[in-house]
Design a protein around this motif. Structure first.
Motif, PDB file in Angstrom:
ATOM      1  N   GLN A  60     -14.043 -27.443  70.256  1.00  0.00           N
ATOM      2  CA  GLN A  60     -14.788 -28.373  69.411  1.00  0.00           C
ATOM      3  C   GLN A  60     -14.127 -29.743  69.389  1.00  0.00           C
ATOM      4  N   ALA A  61     -12.793 -29.775  69.295  1.00  0.00           N
ATOM      5  CA  ALA A  61     -12.068 -31.042  69.282  1.00  0.00           C
ATOM      6  C   ALA A  61     -12.239 -31.765  70.608  1.00  0.00           C
ATOM      7  N   THR A  62     -12.190 -31.014  71.716  1.00  0.00           N
ATOM      8  CA  THR A  62     -12.365 -31.628  73.032  1.00  0.00           C
ATOM      9  C   THR A  62     -13.758 -32.231  73.170  1.00  0.00           C
ATOM     10  N   SER A  63     -14.767 -31.520  72.690  1.00  0.00           N
ATOM     11  CA  SER A  63     -16.133 -32.033  72.756  1.00  0.00           C
ATOM     12  C   SER A  63     -16.288 -33.305  71.943  1.00  0.00           C
ATOM     13  N   LEU A  64     -15.678 -33.321  70.748  1.00  0.00           N
ATOM     14  CA  LEU A  64     -15.756 -34.514  69.907  1.00  0.00           C
ATOM     15  C   LEU A  64     -15.044 -35.684  70.552  1.00  0.00           C
ATOM     16  N   LYS A  65     -13.904 -35.419  71.180  1.00  0.00           N
ATOM     17  CA  LYS A  65     -13.157 -36.479  71.849  1.00  0.00           C
ATOM     18  C   LYS A  65     -13.982 -37.082  72.981  1.00  0.00           C
ATOM     19  N   ASP A  66     -14.654 -36.215  73.764  1.00  0.00           N
ATOM     20  CA  ASP A  66     -15.480 -36.703  74.866  1.00  0.00           C
ATOM     21  C   ASP A  66     -16.639 -37.559  74.350  1.00  0.00           C
ATOM     22  N   LEU A  67     -17.206 -37.128  73.213  1.00  0.00           N
ATOM     23  CA  LEU A  67     -18.298 -37.892  72.628  1.00  0.00           C
ATOM     24  C   LEU A  67     -17.835 -39.275  72.191  1.00  0.00           C
ATOM     25  N   LEU A  68     -16.672 -39.329  71.547  1.00  0.00           N
ATOM     26  CA  LEU A  68     -16.124 -40.601  71.112  1.00  0.00           C
ATOM     27  C   LEU A  68     -15.804 -41.500  72.302  1.00  0.00           C
ATOM     28  N   GLN A  69     -15.260 -40.920  73.351  1.00  0.00           N
ATOM     29  CA  GLN A  69     -14.922 -41.684  74.546  1.00  0.00           C
ATOM     30  C   GLN A  69     -16.174 -42.297  75.169  1.00  0.00           C
ATOM     31  N   THR A  70     -17.249 -41.510  75.219  1.00  0.00           N
ATOM     32  CA  THR A  70     -18.505 -42.009  75.786  1.00  0.00           C
ATOM     33  C   THR A  70     -19.047 -43.176  74.976  1.00  0.00           C
ATOM     34  N   LYS A  71     -18.986 -43.064  73.653  1.00  0.00           N
ATOM     35  CA  LYS A  71     -19.486 -44.140  72.804  1.00  0.00           C
ATOM     36  C   LYS A  71     -18.655 -45.402  72.952  1.00  0.00           C
ATOM     37  N   ILE A  72     -17.346 -45.244  73.072  1.00  0.00           N
ATOM     38  CA  ILE A  72     -16.486 -46.417  73.259  1.00  0.00           C
ATOM     39  C   ILE A  72     -16.808 -47.108  74.579  1.00  0.00           C
ATOM     40  N   ASP A  73     -17.001 -46.318  75.641  1.00  0.00           N
ATOM     41  CA  ASP A  73     -17.346 -46.901  76.938  1.00  0.00           C
ATOM     42  C   ASP A  73     -18.654 -47.687  76.858  1.00  0.00           C
ATOM     43  N   ASP A  74     -19.640 -47.127  76.154  1.00  0.00           N
ATOM     44  CA  ASP A  74     -20.922 -47.821  76.005  1.00  0.00           C
ATOM     45  C   ASP A  74     -20.756 -49.140  75.249  1.00  0.00           C
ATOM     46  N   LEU A  75     -19.945 -49.115  74.198  1.00  0.00           N
ATOM     47  CA  LEU A  75     -19.717 -50.330  73.430  1.00  0.00           C
ATOM     48  C   LEU A  75     -19.002 -51.384  74.256  1.00  0.00           C
ATOM     49  N   GLU A  76     -18.047 -50.947  75.079  1.00  0.00           N
ATOM     50  CA  GLU A  76     -17.348 -51.890  75.944  1.00  0.00           C
ATOM     51  C   GLU A  76     -18.324 -52.601  76.888  1.00  0.00           C
ATOM     52  N   LYS A  77     -19.258 -51.843  77.446  1.00  0.00           N
ATOM     53  CA  LYS A  77     -20.240 -52.438  78.350  1.00  0.00           C
ATOM     54  C   LYS A  77     -21.098 -53.468  77.614  1.00  0.00           C
ATOM     55  N   GLN A  78     -21.478 -53.153  76.363  1.00  0.00           N
ATOM     56  CA  GLN A  78     -22.283 -54.100  75.594  1.00  0.00           C
ATOM     57  C   GLN A  78     -21.510 -55.379  75.309  1.00  0.00           C
ATOM     58  N   VAL A  79     -20.233 -55.240  74.942  1.00  0.00           N
ATOM     59  CA  VAL A  79     -19.417 -56.415  74.647  1.00  0.00           C
ATOM     60  C   VAL A  79     -19.261 -57.274  75.897  1.00  0.00           C
ATOM     61  N   LEU A  80     -18.946 -56.657  77.034  1.00  0.00           N
ATOM     62  CA  LEU A  80     -18.789 -57.412  78.279  1.00  0.00           C
ATOM     63  C   LEU A  80     -20.093 -58.104  78.666  1.00  0.00           C
ATOM     64  N   SER A  81     -21.211 -57.437  78.444  1.00  0.00           N
ATOM     65  CA  SER A  81     -22.503 -58.032  78.758  1.00  0.00           C
ATOM     66  C   SER A  81     -22.743 -59.285  77.927  1.00  0.00           C
ATOM     67  N   ARG A  82     -22.419 -59.217  76.639  1.00  0.00           N
ATOM     68  CA  ARG A  82     -22.630 -60.385  75.773  1.00  0.00           C
ATOM     69  C   ARG A  82     -21.677 -61.514  76.128  1.00  0.00           C
ATOM     70  N   VAL A  83     -20.440 -61.192  76.502  1.00  0.00           N
ATOM     71  CA  VAL A  83     -19.500 -62.240  76.915  1.00  0.00           C
ATOM     72  C   VAL A  83     -20.023 -62.954  78.156  1.00  0.00           C
ATOM     73  N   ASN A  84     -20.548 -62.193  79.121  1.00  0.00           N
ATOM     74  CA  ASN A  84     -21.105 -62.809  80.328  1.00  0.00           C
ATOM     75  C   ASN A  84     -22.272 -63.729  79.990  1.00  0.00           C
ATOM     76  N   ASN A  85     -23.114 -63.298  79.053  1.00  0.00           N
ATOM     77  CA  ASN A  85     -24.238 -64.141  78.640  1.00  0.00           C
ATOM     78  C   ASN A  85     -23.760 -65.445  78.008  1.00  0.00           C
ATOM     79  N   LEU A  86     -22.679 -65.353  77.212  1.00  0.00           N
ATOM     80  CA  LEU A  86     -22.125 -66.557  76.609  1.00  0.00           C
ATOM     81  C   LEU A  86     -21.631 -67.521  77.681  1.00  0.00           C
ATOM     82  N   GLU A  87     -20.940 -66.986  78.675  1.00  0.00           N
ATOM     83  CA  GLU A  87     -20.413 -67.831  79.736  1.00  0.00           C
ATOM     84  C   GLU A  87     -21.523 -68.483  80.545  1.00  0.00           C
TER      85      GLU A  87
END
Length: 435
Positions: free
Chosen positions: A161-188
């Motif tokens: 259960q802990a491993t599954s939760l960790k994987d879920l959190l990791q996936t969400k962080i990766d998605d957020l990173e992509k969104q942040v990078l996308s917005r930074v590129n738009n700003l530039e």
């Protein structure tokens, strides 16, 4: 008896007066033959023998008409001038007082003047910019590090259960990173949409709050399995509400040594790692690096500049030792003496019954925080002694020697620290960072 000539003169005056009262729009003229260089009314009166009173009356009427003409012209000029001023005032009112536009105050300085306060609660701009998006990216990286730490710490005994939760959190962080990078590129690229960015910022903040809470819950489950001093405090953003407070106050001290581990890449200045205030003196003992100034130690408002260089994003061990006799001080970085001096608040003992805060500079006892002076980074193993440590003792602390001491005034333990405003507390082992 009035002659025909005088009647003509009176009619001429009447029509002249009437034309003046109507802005001369419908003026009528009556012509009569008179000898050259002779007044018409005077000629008629001489021929018919008018009385002196009639002549006087006619002259008065003529003077009255002239005065009224001048008055009307002056009033027209005044009305025209006032109309122009009114139009200018109305135009300035529209331009200078736009509806619902807030007034912005000037930022404060390091030491606040009496009566001036800066409400920096929620100092992050609600309009996303490249700077705030970068800060969010740093926070995401901090969360990733915490997840990696959790994975290492729980390796070998983690449940499915802990491993599954960790994987879920990791996936969400990766998605957020992509969104942040996308917005930074738009700003530039200059493709900024204010409404969309504000909505995205809200979504990212909500997701970060949820992630931090889940990771904190995971870390709580590990507290029974780790030593009391294996933790660190994290201040990811420069605010006036994230801080930690040491539950124990300081005794009166005639000497001290304070040591800690710090990690920061904040600019300009890492902020205030700690501050100690007592009644009547907010700057009884403060460590601060504010703006483009070097790091300083303040004792009873007296200042010494320290030779530390620590804002490189790496862990550093620092110690400051001081004695009231001659105000002698010493500064150590990573176990090496980097500087020393004297005459720093000589013969002034550190007072007791104060408040020790980590992460903020106090302008009042236990409060008066200013976001521009807040610490940004990570801090651990804050210890304090009521004496000067030797060079060897400081070196043992910086190299994680088994002979290293813990503070006899303040020791680094979770039970001694209380956190506020979103500052986080999670697993950390300094010796693993330098080995």
């Amino acid at each position: 008896m009035i002659t025909g000539a005088c009647w003509r003169c009176l009619l001429l005056s009447f029509f002249f007066l009437r034309g003046s009262a109507q802005n001369f729009a419908q003026t009528r003229f009556i012509c009569t033959s008179v000898p050259v260089d002779m007044d018409m009314c005077t000629s008629s009166m001489q021929n018919s023998g008018p009385t002196e009173d009639l002549k006087t009356t006619i002259l008065q009427l003529r003077e009255t008409v002239i005065q009224q003409k001048e008055t009307i012209m002056n009033q027209k000029d005044t009305i025209r001038d006032l109309t122009g001023k009114l139009a200018r005032c109305e135009g300035q009112t529209i331009l200078e007082i736009p509806p619902s536009e807030p007034k912005v105050g000037a930022p404060g300085s390091r030491k606040k003047e009496t009566g001036t306060t800066k409400n920096t609660m929620g100092d992050l701009s609600r309009t996303p910019t490249a700077e705030t998006l970068t800060q969010l990216g740093q926070t995401l990286q901090s969360l990733k590090t915490r997840l990696e730490n959790l994975e290492q710490y729980s390796r070998g005994n983690a449940s499915a259960q802990a491993t599954s939760l960790k994987d879920l959190l990791q996936t969400k962080i990766d998605d957020l990173e992509k969104q942040v990078l996308s917005r930074v590129n738009n700003l530039e690229e200059g493709k900024v949409n204010l409404k969309n960015e504000t909505e995205l910022r809200g979504k990212i903040e909500t997701a970060l709050t949820s992630l931090q809470q889940r990771i904190t819950d995971l870390e709580k489950g590990q507290k029974e399995n780790r030593p009391a001093d294996k933790f660190q405090l994290t201040f990811p953003l420069r605010t006036n509400y994230m801080y930690a407070k040491v539950k124990k106050s300081l005794p009166e001290m005639y000497a001290f040594t304070v040591c800690m581990w710090l990690k920061s890449n904040a600019s300009p200045g890492v902020g205030t790692p700690f501050s100690y205030a007592v009644p009547g003196q907010a700057n009884e003992l403060v460590l601060i690096e504010w703006g483009n100034n070097p790091m300083e130690i303040l004792i009873n408002d007296k200042v010494a500049k320290l030779p530390f260089v620590i804002n490189d994003g790496k862990w550093h061990h620092i110690c400051i030792a001081w004695t009231t006799r001659d105000g002698v001080w010493e500064a150590y970085q990573d176990g090496v003496l980097r500087g020393s001096g004297e005459n720093l608040a000589p013969y002034h003992p550190i007072k007791h019954q104060g408040v020790l805060v980590i992460g903020q500079e106090q302008d009042t006892l236990g409060g008066g925080f200013d976001a521009t002076q807040a610490f940004v980074g990570e801090l651990a193993h804050f210890n304090m002694w009521d004496r000067k440590l030797t060079v060897g003792e400081v070196y043992n602390l910086a190299t994680c020697n088994n002979k290293a001491l813990t503070g006899n005034v303040i020791s680094w333990a979770e039970t001694n620290i209380e956190i506020f405003g979103g500052a986080t507390k999670w697993t950390f082992d300094a010796c693993r960072q330098i080995n």
